[in-house]
Design an enzyme around this catalytic site. Sequence first.
Site, PDB file in Angstrom:
ATOM      1  N   HIS A  61      18.887 -54.918  33.771  1.00 32.67           N
ATOM      2  CA  HIS A  61      18.029 -55.456  34.848  1.00 32.67           C
ATOM      3  C   HIS A  61      18.764 -56.548  35.601  1.00 32.67           C
ATOM      4  O   HIS A  61      18.447 -57.719  35.421  1.00 32.67           O
ATOM      5  CB  HIS A  61      16.744 -56.014  34.254  1.00 32.67           C
ATOM      6  CG  HIS A  61      15.635 -56.162  35.244  1.00 32.67           C
ATOM      7  ND1 HIS A  61      15.430 -57.299  35.976  1.00 32.67           N
ATOM      8  CD2 HIS A  61      14.661 -55.313  35.612  1.00 32.67           C
ATOM      9  CE1 HIS A  61      14.359 -57.156  36.736  1.00 32.67           C
ATOM     10  NE2 HIS A  61      13.870 -55.960  36.523  1.00 32.67           N
ATOM     11  N   ILE A  88      18.880 -60.130  37.163  1.00 26.73           N
ATOM     12  CA  ILE A  88      17.672 -60.874  37.528  1.00 26.73           C
ATOM     13  C   ILE A  88      16.714 -60.810  36.351  1.00 26.73           C
ATOM     14  O   ILE A  88      16.478 -59.727  35.790  1.00 26.73           O
ATOM     15  CB  ILE A  88      17.000 -60.289  38.792  1.00 26.73           C
ATOM     16  CG1 ILE A  88      17.935 -60.432  39.991  1.00 26.73           C
ATOM     17  CG2 ILE A  88      15.665 -60.972  39.067  1.00 26.73           C
ATOM     18  CD1 ILE A  88      17.438 -59.738  41.241  1.00 26.73           C
ATOM     19  N   GLY A 118      10.221 -60.215  35.951  1.00 29.75           N
ATOM     20  CA  GLY A 118       9.036 -61.038  36.198  1.00 29.75           C
ATOM     21  C   GLY A 118       8.108 -61.128  35.005  1.00 29.75           C
ATOM     22  O   GLY A 118       7.552 -62.191  34.720  1.00 29.75           O
ATOM     23  N   VAL A 119       7.952 -60.021  34.288  1.00 32.25           N
ATOM     24  CA  VAL A 119       7.053 -60.052  33.124  1.00 32.25           C
ATOM     25  C   VAL A 119       7.578 -61.017  32.064  1.00 32.25           C
ATOM     26  O   VAL A 119       6.784 -61.632  31.338  1.00 32.25           O
ATOM     27  CB  VAL A 119       6.826 -58.647  32.517  1.00 32.25           C
ATOM     28  CG1 VAL A 119       6.102 -57.753  33.494  1.00 32.25           C
ATOM     29  CG2 VAL A 119       8.109 -58.013  32.059  1.00 32.25           C
ATOM     30  N   GLU A 151       5.878 -64.243  30.465  1.00 29.33           N
ATOM     31  CA  GLU A 151       5.891 -64.417  29.008  1.00 29.33           C
ATOM     32  C   GLU A 151       6.413 -65.800  28.627  1.00 29.33           C
ATOM     33  O   GLU A 151       5.881 -66.437  27.713  1.00 29.33           O
ATOM     34  CB  GLU A 151       6.733 -63.323  28.348  1.00 29.33           C
ATOM     35  CG  GLU A 151       6.936 -63.492  26.860  1.00 29.33           C
ATOM     36  CD  GLU A 151       5.684 -63.358  26.002  1.00 29.33           C
ATOM     37  OE1 GLU A 151       5.709 -63.837  24.848  1.00 29.33           O
ATOM     38  OE2 GLU A 151       4.684 -62.766  26.459  1.00 29.33           O
TER      39      GLU A 151
END
Length: 160
Positions: free
Chosen positions: A61, A67, A70-71, A75
Site C-alpha cells: 500500500h 501511504i 486510512g483504516v 485504528e
Amino acid sequence: MTDQPEAAATALGPMDVRGVMAALPHRYPMLLVDRVVSLVPGSAIHAVKAVSVNEPFFQGHFPTRPIMPGVLIVEAMAQAAGVLAVETMQLANSGKLVYFMSIDGAKFRSPVEPGCLLDLHVEITQARGAICKFAGKAMIEGKLAAEAHFVAMISDPPKD
C-alpha cells in the site's frame, strides 16, 4: 467524563510503549501507538505513532508510493482512545478489551507517509458506564491528516 474524582483529572506525564502495552492487548504488527505525550483521565490524550518505512502494510500500500491506509489511521486513533479509557477507569493490566462499536464521519485530509510522526489527539465526548464516545484527530506537523468520531465499549475478553 464528569463522574471521575477530582484527583483523576490530573494530567499524567509521558508514557512509553511499555505503559501503552499495559493498557492495550495489541502487539506488533497491530500496535499503532508508540508513546503517550499526555493524558488527562476522563478527558483527552495526545499519543504518537512513528510511521516507519518498515511497516508491513507499506509492502502492498503502495510499493511505489507508500501511504498508510486510512483504516489504520482510524485504528491508531482508536488505540489511543483505548489507552485513555483504560487509564481513566484504572484498568491497566486487567485483561479488559476495548471494542469498536461504530465509526462516524471519518475524513482523510492528507496522506500519511513513512517518516511522519502521527500525532493522535482524542477526547472523550460522552461516557456512560463501559461505553464511551470519542472525537479523534490525526495530525502531522500541526496539519490535519484525518479525523473521526467513534464509539467503543470496554468488556471482558470472550470466554474460550
